[in-house]
Every structure is written in C-alpha cells, then in structure tokens.
Design a protein around this motif. Structure first.
Motif, mmCIF file in Angstrom:
data_model
loop_
_atom_site.group_PDB
_atom_site.id
_atom_site.type_symbol
_atom_site.label_atom_id
_atom_site.label_comp_id
_atom_site.label_asym_id
_atom_site.label_seq_id
_atom_site.Cartn_x
_atom_site.Cartn_y
_atom_site.Cartn_z
ATOM 1 N N UNK A 46 0.800 -1.224 0.000
ATOM 2 C CA UNK A 46 0.000 0.000 0.000
ATOM 3 C C UNK A 46 0.826 1.263 0.000
ATOM 4 N N UNK A 47 2.171 1.128 0.022
ATOM 5 C CA UNK A 47 3.040 2.300 -0.026
ATOM 6 C C UNK A 47 3.018 3.141 1.230
ATOM 7 N N UNK A 48 2.618 2.565 2.363
ATOM 8 C CA UNK A 48 2.548 3.298 3.621
ATOM 9 C C UNK A 48 1.310 2.928 4.408
ATOM 10 N N UNK A 49 1.100 3.548 5.563
ATOM 11 C CA UNK A 49 -0.008 3.160 6.451
ATOM 12 C C UNK A 49 -1.402 3.555 5.972
ATOM 13 N N UNK A 50 -1.534 4.656 5.211
ATOM 14 C CA UNK A 50 -2.856 5.209 4.933
ATOM 15 C C UNK A 50 -3.781 4.230 4.216
ATOM 16 N N UNK A 51 -3.339 3.636 3.111
ATOM 17 C CA UNK A 51 -4.209 2.755 2.329
ATOM 18 C C UNK A 51 -4.624 1.497 3.108
ATOM 19 N N UNK A 52 -3.695 0.805 3.809
ATOM 20 C CA UNK A 52 -4.162 -0.360 4.586
ATOM 21 C C UNK A 52 -5.117 0.005 5.718
ATOM 22 N N UNK A 53 -4.875 1.149 6.379
ATOM 23 C CA UNK A 53 -5.791 1.562 7.445
ATOM 24 C C UNK A 53 -7.186 1.843 6.882
ATOM 25 N N UNK A 54 -7.228 2.562 5.746
ATOM 26 C CA UNK A 54 -8.521 2.811 5.096
ATOM 27 C C UNK A 54 -9.140 1.504 4.612
ATOM 28 N N UNK A 55 -8.287 0.607 4.077
ATOM 29 C CA UNK A 55 -8.781 -0.663 3.557
ATOM 30 C C UNK A 55 -9.437 -1.520 4.622
ATOM 31 N N UNK A 56 -8.758 -1.658 5.780
ATOM 32 C CA UNK A 56 -9.306 -2.512 6.840
ATOM 33 C C UNK A 56 -10.448 -1.833 7.599
ATOM 34 N N UNK A 57 -10.644 -0.540 7.361
ATOM 35 C CA UNK A 57 -11.794 0.154 7.941
ATOM 36 C C UNK A 57 -12.998 0.113 7.001
ATOM 37 N N UNK A 58 -12.758 0.278 5.684
ATOM 38 C CA UNK A 58 -13.844 0.382 4.707
ATOM 39 C C UNK A 58 -14.192 -0.965 4.082
ATOM 40 N N UNK A 59 -13.174 -1.770 3.788
ATOM 41 C CA UNK A 59 -13.391 -3.058 3.115
ATOM 42 C C UNK A 59 -14.411 -3.934 3.839
ATOM 43 N N UNK A 60 -14.374 -4.018 5.194
ATOM 44 C CA UNK A 60 -15.388 -4.849 5.874
ATOM 45 C C UNK A 60 -16.824 -4.391 5.625
ATOM 46 N N UNK A 61 -17.028 -3.077 5.439
ATOM 47 C CA UNK A 61 -18.386 -2.580 5.212
ATOM 48 C C UNK A 61 -18.949 -3.069 3.885
ATOM 49 N N UNK A 62 -18.093 -3.163 2.876
ATOM 50 C CA UNK A 62 -18.551 -3.533 1.542
ATOM 51 C C UNK A 62 -18.325 -5.010 1.215
ATOM 52 N N UNK A 63 -17.533 -5.683 2.047
ATOM 53 C CA UNK A 63 -17.256 -7.095 1.773
ATOM 54 C C UNK A 63 -17.621 -8.000 2.946
ATOM 55 N N UNK A 64 -17.006 -7.794 4.096
ATOM 56 C CA UNK A 64 -17.168 -8.723 5.220
ATOM 57 C C UNK A 64 -18.602 -8.758 5.740
ATOM 58 N N UNK A 65 -19.194 -7.584 5.964
ATOM 59 C CA UNK A 65 -20.551 -7.545 6.528
ATOM 60 C C UNK A 65 -21.573 -8.156 5.571
ATOM 61 N N UNK A 66 -21.573 -7.806 4.259
ATOM 62 C CA UNK A 66 -22.508 -8.484 3.355
ATOM 63 C C UNK A 66 -22.316 -9.997 3.318
ATOM 64 N N UNK A 67 -21.055 -10.452 3.273
ATOM 65 C CA UNK A 67 -20.823 -11.901 3.238
ATOM 66 C C UNK A 67 -21.290 -12.561 4.525
ATOM 67 N N UNK A 68 -21.043 -11.914 5.664
ATOM 68 C CA UNK A 68 -21.472 -12.468 6.953
ATOM 69 C C UNK A 68 -22.999 -12.534 7.043
ATOM 70 N N UNK A 69 -23.696 -11.498 6.556
ATOM 71 C CA UNK A 69 -25.162 -11.486 6.587
ATOM 72 C C UNK A 69 -25.747 -12.576 5.696
ATOM 73 N N UNK A 70 -25.202 -12.711 4.485
ATOM 74 C CA UNK A 70 -25.672 -13.756 3.570
ATOM 75 C C UNK A 70 -25.431 -15.135 4.180
ATOM 76 N N UNK A 71 -24.257 -15.331 4.783
ATOM 77 C CA UNK A 71 -23.934 -16.612 5.419
ATOM 78 C C UNK A 71 -24.892 -16.905 6.565
ATOM 79 N N UNK A 72 -25.199 -15.895 7.383
ATOM 80 C CA UNK A 72 -26.099 -16.109 8.523
ATOM 81 C C UNK A 72 -27.479 -16.546 8.053
ATOM 82 N N UNK A 73 -28.002 -15.917 6.990
ATOM 83 C CA UNK A 73 -29.338 -16.288 6.501
ATOM 84 C C UNK A 73 -29.346 -17.696 5.906
#
Length: 493
Positions: A46-73
């Motif tokens: 990521x060329x430094x801290x900014x992109x990974x910090x943003x990634x691990x903060x934003x990526x779960x909203x668009x990937x982890x949470x939808x996948x977890x909700x679909x899996x739960x149902x």
C-alpha cells in the motif's frame, strides 16, 4: 441384536457435544483472520499506512458484513454440514453445487497449506535451524500430522482450543496498543507513496485477510441451536476481526517511524521490540506461531465437514461420511491433510493468488444463489432473515460482487490458466462420479436426504418431501434430526 441394541446405537450418535456461541466465534475468527499476522504486507504493497488503514476500515463494510449477513441467513436456512454446497444445489442444481464444493474445498486446502509454513517462518528468526531443509521438511510433516490428529479427536476440542489460542494470540497486541499510546503521532497514519503502491498485492492482501466468512456454514450441523447461535457468532466475529487488524496497525504505524518497505511477514515482532522490548517481541512470535495452529485447525474442520456434508447428500462416496468414535469425518480429514502436504511446496504468493481466484468464483455463485432463493423460494424457512427486501438484497450484494470481479481481474495469466484447468477438471469429475454411482464402482449413501433442485431440474416426490420436512421443522429440531438422523439411519440399517 434386538431393540436394545438399536436404542444403544442411536444414543451413541448423540454423545458428541455441539458447538456453542463462544467456540463458534473463535472458529469463525480463525476461518477469517487469526489475528494481524500477515497484514504487514498490506503496508508494503500500500506504499505506507494510509491505504491499509482505510482498507481494513472500509473493506469490511462492503465485503465482510454483506458476506457475513448472507452466510447467517443461508446457514440457518440449511443447517446441515455441507453449507454453501447445499445453497448452490438448491438454487442452481446439484451439478453446480458439486462444482462449488470442489472449488471451495481446493481453495481451503491451498489456504491451509500456508499455515505450517508460516508457523516455521515466525520461528526461524529465533531458531535458524528451520532455514535448513533437513530440519524444515520433518518439522512441516510433524506439525501437519499433529494438528490433523487434534482435528480427529473432536470438533468441540478444536472449538475450545480456538478460544484459548485466540485469547493468547490477541493479548500481546492489546498490550502493545496500550504501551504505544504515549508515542503515537497521528500524522504518520497519513503517509502514502503512490509510486510504491502494488495494487495487485494490496487488494489480494485485503481480500485474503477478510474472506472465508462462509466457511463456518459447513459446520452448521454441529452447531447448537444454529438459528440463534449463527447470527450472534457472525456479529461477534466481525467486530473481533476488524479490531484485531486496526488496533495493531494503528499502534505499529503511529508509534514508530518506519519505512513501508520494511513491512513484511513477521514485522510486528520487530515493532513489539521497539515499543515494549524483547519480551513483547518473543510474546508476539509465540502468538504468531500458535495463531497459525488455530488457523490450520479451523480450516481443516471446515474442509473436512464440507466433504462429509457432500457425502451425506450423495455427491461423494459414502466413505467421506464415515465418522470416528469422536464424531469426526476420518477419511475427509485424511484427504484434506494429504492435500495440505502436497501443496505446501508452493510459494506464499502463488498459493495466495490461486486460492483467492477460486474462492472468488465460488463467492459469485453464493451471492447469486442468495438472490435466486429470495426470488424463487420465498417460502423457504429462514430462521434468520437479512432485514431487506429483494431489491435491498440485490443492492447489498453489488459492492462485494464488484470487489470479486476486481480481484479476479488483477490475477496473473498463470493463475487464470491454472484455475481454468481446475474448473475443467471439476466439470469432468462430476459425470465420472455419477457414472461410478450408477455402475456401483463405489458405494454411495442410499439414505441421502435430497437437496431442493433448481427449476431446471426434475423434482421428484421424494425430493419435495425431504425439503418440506426440513423447512417445516423448527430450526433446532431440524438440525438435530438431520445431523443425528443420518448416522442413526445408517446404524439401524
């Protein structure tokens, strides 16, 4: 033998304890994460801290949470071992259900091949002997065999072990986070050098560290009261995973001035030494090694019970459904362990890209199945339902689908060709197993409960009766009937 013997046999199938919420959270945590070990590369790519910090903060909203909700149902709608294989079979037919199972199993075995290697990689800085192949190969075999035996001894032992390992693995980072507070300079979090950004490595790192939420569904038949336990466990695991990444990254990049090029596997141990001293470095190294054990155990359980579930519905020979006296699928565990040993010669980056590509193909089918079942089978018994109508469910799935397409588009030509060969092999394997079943070359279960087929398949009376029986029962009773009933029928026969 008589009625007494029959009753005794049925009782014996119910002695294995079910997973409760805490062990299930720990298993999901290890299916997905296992701690911040392995996220160091995201700072480098990521060329430094900014992109990974943003990634691990934003990526779960668009990937982890939808996948977890679909899996739960879907996991609570189909609370049997086999998980996503059942979802795809119900939506698109057994051919595609088998392909899903094949892709996800191979992806899981490739993922599991990483952990014995990483286990030694974290130890070799303190024990250089593991750099020598003469010591490394026996150690890899010994680790794989030992952890496979632990899986054989019972899923409840694996779940309990995962709880202890998770606590031990995360505690040093909580301590590091606390010690780093006086030294943190927030401006360090904003550093990014776009000339050093490797987008393929960056997105592959984020994707790998935040996927496999659906793997726990293959253990649904082993969960106590899945309709309540699964959604709660998914929520708890999402919070735990996100915190386990963000806290160490915020502490490590904010408290110490480092070059992004230094951030490679195992670098958190060096950060620990700079913040807390050598004792914290050793603690993090030990936590990393044990975390890889937990990752191996969780993945092995998921892979083995997936094969068991596929055998229970007649997709694989009956030997895959045979259980040990501890209730574990013996042959399925051996198959997964053999795959791990044969794949461990591949490099970390090769394995990572291959498994991500295969996993992405499978996830596209899972999101499609989620939408199709909402439209074509609205009457399906859903103990937990994502609180969105069909249009909202489609919108929920769009961001993760776009991310999947992005990850696949970044793959190398070699990855595309090898993955294509795997897909073609799976297409040929299914008709071979059908022929083997018809010609009786191998034994398949005659008591297999049919999975609801898609509109393109012929649905017989037995198929409809099976599905009706499953959907009319309360979730907890349904799980007990299915997971215990499979073995009871075999015993009585």
């Amino acid at each position: 033998m008589g009625e007494e013997g029959m009753v005794s046999e049925i009782k014996n199938t119910k002695v294995n304890p079910k997973l409760t919420i805490l062990p299930l959270i720990a298993l999901i945590f290890y299916e997905v994460s296992g701690g911040p070990f392995g996220v160091e590369d995201s700072v480098k790519s990521g060329g430094g801290p900014l992109l990974p910090l943003l990634g691990f903060l934003i990526f779960p909203l668009f990937w982890s949470i939808p996948e977890a909700l679909v899996t739960a149902e879907l996991a609570t709608s189909f609370p049997e071992n086999g998980g996503y294989v059942l979802w795809i079979s119900s939506a698109f037919g057994q051919f595609w259900g088998f392909q899903e199972g094949f892709w996800k199993w191979l992806s899981g075995v490739m993922d599991n091949a990483l952990y014995p290697v990483l286990f030694l990689d974290y130890l070799k800085s303190s024990f250089p002997i593991f750099n020598q192949m003469a010591a490394r190969i026996p150690a890899l075999l010994g680790i794989t065999v030992s952890l496979t035996y632990l899986n054989y001894r019972g899923l409840h032992i694996v779940g309990f072990s995962a709880v202890l390992l998770a606590g031990f693995s995360l505690l040093p980072f909580a301590v590091m986070g606390f010690l780093s507070i006086p030294r943190i300079k927030p401006k360090r979090w904003l550093v990014v050098d776009y000339k050093k950004v490797d987008y393929r490595g960056y997105f592959n790192s984020l994707f790998w560290n935040l996927n496999y939420w659906d793997n726990a569904s293959t253990l649904a038949g082993e969960v106590e009261n899945p309709s309540r336990t699964f959604p709660k466990a998914m929520f708890g695991a999402v919070v735990l995973v996100v915190c386990s990444y963000l806290i160490p990254l915020l502490a490590g990049t904010g408290a110490v001035a480092t070059d992004s090029g230094d951030w490679t596997d195992g670098y958190f141990a060096q950060i620990g030494a700079l913040i807390g001293g050598s004792w914290l470095k050793w603690w993090i190294q030990a936590a990393a090694a044990l975390s890889n054990m937990g990752l191996f155990e969780a993945e092995m359980s998921s892979d083995a019970f997936q094969l068991l579930g596929m055998s229970e519905i007649g997709m694989l020979p009956s030997i895959f459904a045979s259980r040990s006296k501890y209730g574990t699928p013996t042959f399925s565990i051996l198959c997964s362990a053999t795959g791990v040993i044969f794949l461990s010669w591949m490099s970390f980056q090769e394995i990572l890209e291959f498994l991500n590509f295969l996993y992405a193909i499978g996830m596209l089918f899972e999101f499609a199945a989620f939408i199709k079942l909402r439209i074509k089978k609205p009457e399906l018994h859903r103990p937990y339902r994502v609180p969105l109508e069909t249009s909202g469910a489609v919108i929920l799935c769009l961001p993760p689908v776009l991310l999947l397409v992005l990850v696949m588009s970044l793959a190398s030509l070699k990855t595309v060709l090898v993955s294509g060969a795997v897909v073609v092999f799976g297409f040929g394997l299914y008709p071979f197993l059908i022929r083997a079943k018809e010609r009786r070359w191998m034994e398949f279960r005659s008591d297999a409960i049919a999975v609801g087929n898609s509109d393109n398949d012929v649905e017989g009376q037995e198929n409809e009766a099976s599905e009706s029986l499953l959907t009319d029962l309360p979730s907890s009773s349904r799980t007990s009937c299915v997971s215990d009933g499979f073995e009871a029928v075999v015993k009585l026969e």
